[in-house]
Write a protein that holds these residues in place. Sequence first.
Motif, PDB file in Angstrom:
ATOM      1  N   ARG A  18       0.805  -1.217   0.000  1.00 16.75           N
ATOM      2  CA  ARG A  18       0.000   0.000   0.000  1.00 16.75           C
ATOM      3  C   ARG A  18       0.841   1.271   0.000  1.00 16.75           C
ATOM      4  O   ARG A  18       0.286   2.369  -0.097  1.00 16.75           O
ATOM      5  CB  ARG A  18      -0.915   0.016   1.228  1.00 16.75           C
ATOM      6  CG  ARG A  18      -1.905  -1.141   1.284  1.00 16.75           C
ATOM      7  CD  ARG A  18      -2.579  -1.210   2.648  1.00 16.75           C
ATOM      8  NE  ARG A  18      -3.361  -2.430   2.773  1.00 16.75           N
ATOM      9  CZ  ARG A  18      -4.680  -2.500   2.584  1.00 16.75           C
ATOM     10  NH1 ARG A  18      -5.343  -1.414   2.241  1.00 16.75           N
ATOM     11  NH2 ARG A  18      -5.319  -3.636   2.724  1.00 16.75           N
ATOM     12  N   LEU A  19       2.146   1.139   0.144  1.00 16.46           N
ATOM     13  CA  LEU A  19       3.023   2.303   0.253  1.00 16.46           C
ATOM     14  C   LEU A  19       4.036   2.331  -0.888  1.00 16.46           C
ATOM     15  O   LEU A  19       4.419   1.279  -1.415  1.00 16.46           O
ATOM     16  CB  LEU A  19       3.771   2.279   1.591  1.00 16.46           C
ATOM     17  CG  LEU A  19       2.923   2.512   2.850  1.00 16.46           C
ATOM     18  CD1 LEU A  19       3.735   2.196   4.093  1.00 16.46           C
ATOM     19  CD2 LEU A  19       2.409   3.940   2.889  1.00 16.46           C
ATOM     20  N   PRO A  20       4.504   3.527  -1.272  1.00 19.52           N
ATOM     21  CA  PRO A  20       5.545   3.602  -2.308  1.00 19.52           C
ATOM     22  C   PRO A  20       6.884   3.142  -1.761  1.00 19.52           C
ATOM     23  O   PRO A  20       7.072   2.993  -0.538  1.00 19.52           O
ATOM     24  CB  PRO A  20       5.562   5.099  -2.668  1.00 19.52           C
ATOM     25  CG  PRO A  20       5.072   5.790  -1.438  1.00 19.52           C
ATOM     26  CD  PRO A  20       4.067   4.857  -0.806  1.00 19.52           C
ATOM     27  N   GLY A  21       7.830   2.916  -2.657  1.00 19.12           N
ATOM     28  CA  GLY A  21       9.158   2.467  -2.263  1.00 19.12           C
ATOM     29  C   GLY A  21       9.931   3.528  -1.502  1.00 19.12           C
ATOM     30  O   GLY A  21       9.554   4.708  -1.452  1.00 19.12           O
ATOM     31  N   THR A  22      11.037   3.109  -0.911  1.00 19.83           N
ATOM     32  CA  THR A  22      11.843   4.000  -0.075  1.00 19.83           C
ATOM     33  C   THR A  22      12.257   5.261  -0.815  1.00 19.83           C
ATOM     34  O   THR A  22      12.251   6.365  -0.245  1.00 19.83           O
ATOM     35  CB  THR A  22      13.097   3.255   0.412  1.00 19.83           C
ATOM     36  OG1 THR A  22      12.695   2.103   1.162  1.00 19.83           O
ATOM     37  CG2 THR A  22      13.957   4.144   1.300  1.00 19.83           C
ATOM     38  N   GLY A  23      12.601   5.140  -2.078  1.00 13.40           N
ATOM     39  CA  GLY A  23      13.074   6.296  -2.834  1.00 13.40           C
ATOM     40  C   GLY A  23      12.067   7.418  -2.924  1.00 13.40           C
ATOM     41  O   GLY A  23      12.444   8.585  -3.091  1.00 13.40           O
ATOM     42  N   PHE A  24      10.768   7.102  -2.808  1.00 13.14           N
ATOM     43  CA  PHE A  24       9.736   8.135  -2.882  1.00 13.14           C
ATOM     44  C   PHE A  24       9.909   9.190  -1.798  1.00 13.14           C
ATOM     45  O   PHE A  24       9.579  10.364  -1.992  1.00 13.14           O
ATOM     46  CB  PHE A  24       8.358   7.480  -2.747  1.00 13.14           C
ATOM     47  CG  PHE A  24       7.210   8.454  -2.676  1.00 13.14           C
ATOM     48  CD1 PHE A  24       6.595   8.905  -3.834  1.00 13.14           C
ATOM     49  CD2 PHE A  24       6.752   8.927  -1.452  1.00 13.14           C
ATOM     50  CE1 PHE A  24       5.542   9.804  -3.770  1.00 13.14           C
ATOM     51  CE2 PHE A  24       5.704   9.828  -1.382  1.00 13.14           C
ATOM     52  CZ  PHE A  24       5.094  10.264  -2.544  1.00 13.14           C
ATOM     53  N   PHE A  25      10.440   8.775  -0.641  1.00  7.65           N
ATOM     54  CA  PHE A  25      10.498   9.669   0.509  1.00  7.65           C
ATOM     55  C   PHE A  25      11.765  10.522   0.547  1.00  7.65           C
ATOM     56  O   PHE A  25      11.951  11.298   1.476  1.00  7.65           O
ATOM     57  CB  PHE A  25      10.374   8.856   1.800  1.00  7.65           C
ATOM     58  CG  PHE A  25       9.040   8.155   1.909  1.00  7.65           C
ATOM     59  CD1 PHE A  25       7.926   8.833   2.364  1.00  7.65           C
ATOM     60  CD2 PHE A  25       8.900   6.830   1.514  1.00  7.65           C
ATOM     61  CE1 PHE A  25       6.689   8.206   2.437  1.00  7.65           C
ATOM     62  CE2 PHE A  25       7.666   6.193   1.594  1.00  7.65           C
ATOM     63  CZ  PHE A  25       6.557   6.883   2.058  1.00  7.65           C
ATOM     64  N   TYR A  26      12.619  10.375  -0.437  1.00  4.26           N
ATOM     65  CA  TYR A  26      13.791  11.238  -0.542  1.00  4.26           C
ATOM     66  C   TYR A  26      13.462  12.441  -1.420  1.00  4.26           C
ATOM     67  O   TYR A  26      12.812  12.292  -2.457  1.00  4.26           O
ATOM     68  CB  TYR A  26      14.972  10.470  -1.138  1.00  4.26           C
ATOM     69  CG  TYR A  26      15.575   9.457  -0.197  1.00  4.26           C
ATOM     70  CD1 TYR A  26      16.444   9.844   0.825  1.00  4.26           C
ATOM     71  CD2 TYR A  26      15.262   8.103  -0.320  1.00  4.26           C
ATOM     72  CE1 TYR A  26      16.976   8.902   1.687  1.00  4.26           C
ATOM     73  CE2 TYR A  26      15.799   7.158   0.550  1.00  4.26           C
ATOM     74  CZ  TYR A  26      16.656   7.570   1.556  1.00  4.26           C
ATOM     75  OH  TYR A  26      17.180   6.643   2.414  1.00  4.26           O
TER      76      TYR A  26
END
Length: 402
Positions: A18-26
């Motif tokens: 349900r959540l985007p990958g780690t890179g989305f939060f950078y």
Amino acid sequence: MDDELIDMDALPLDRKSRLPGTGFFYPDSLDEDRAEERAMEAMEGAEAVVVTDSDADGLGCVALIREAYDAALDVAPFEARRRAKLDGTYEEEFGEDDEETDREESPVALLPSGPHSFEEDLEYVAEYLEPGTDVFVCDICPDAFEYIEADLTTVVDRADSVRWFDHHQWDDDLAAAVRDLGIDLVVGESDEECSTDVTLRSLDYDFDDRFQELATVTRDHDLWLKEDERSDDLADFAYWTGAEEYVAVVGAYGVDLPDVALEYVETRRVEKRQLVEKAVDRAAEHEIGEWSVGVTYGRCSQNEVADALREQGMDAAVMVKPAGSASIRGSEDFQRCHEVAGLVNGGGHPKAAGCKPDIYDDMLDYAHHWSTEGATTKRVIIRAFEQIAEEAAAEDAADAAE
């Protein structure tokens, strides 16, 4: 922010889906700074530069261009690193170094790009391209000429030659404007050729059979023909591995990937299948005009989800991603995906397209997106389908009246 909050490997599968990958939060600024640095380093001393979409089709073009320039990288170091990762001996053999360090550079530089980053990547080429370098653009169609005109003009002035190979839907005025700059633009029929096909027939080089077969199998996936099971191997390997590794491997082996690559793909497919099942279970059917449209949400492989929904009787499938974008897939009974996507900030092909509705103003919008499984994005895309259905009905009525 606590790193553990965005550590996707630590999340249960249902929450991860349900959540985007780690890179989305950078922040994009960090990625942009690094992208500019890599572009500058890649172009330094290069004989040619290829700006390309980073999927299997775009990277297949790079393999062909490097073969024609006798600039393919040795595949052995990539295989050794991949084997060490599979065996859990990577740090022991290679330490904790970045995979990009101490690697041979090809005189044909690769700049991975895509529809959403092409304008920035072209700007880097305009800024750092060394005079007299050959430039290729592959598997990308710009949104509008005005967005790239200044940088593209600079590139043409500095380059020895500029060639553009693509197979997307080009507006006649856009194509004419690009050609008027002196660019050799070759656009294949989007429902008959992939960009690798276009590159293969456009380069003045006698490619051997493995490259002919590479184009054929790449086309099988990119046009969603689904007649050769090896095309899924190519697509998955391109998606999960680095661009340089993919180009080196298919350049050396063609479509018959080595055991280490196939083993890696199979290990990744375990979770992939689980994410596909989650997305299929979430799908809801909508009757729009004459079509049945399956709409779902989650991190998933869009083609496999679309296959499953088509088997359930859907004429089209929409996969809304946690990052805000969506993939639209059609069938023999629905070949207007690019028209739907065009209404919601996207584009593509008649049976395969993508978009990202312009509805995300701040992180609260994304929080709502995640907690509602993309409810707003789904509504926007469904309205686009309804508009296309209304247009189709009007066309049918006009035909009947003639």
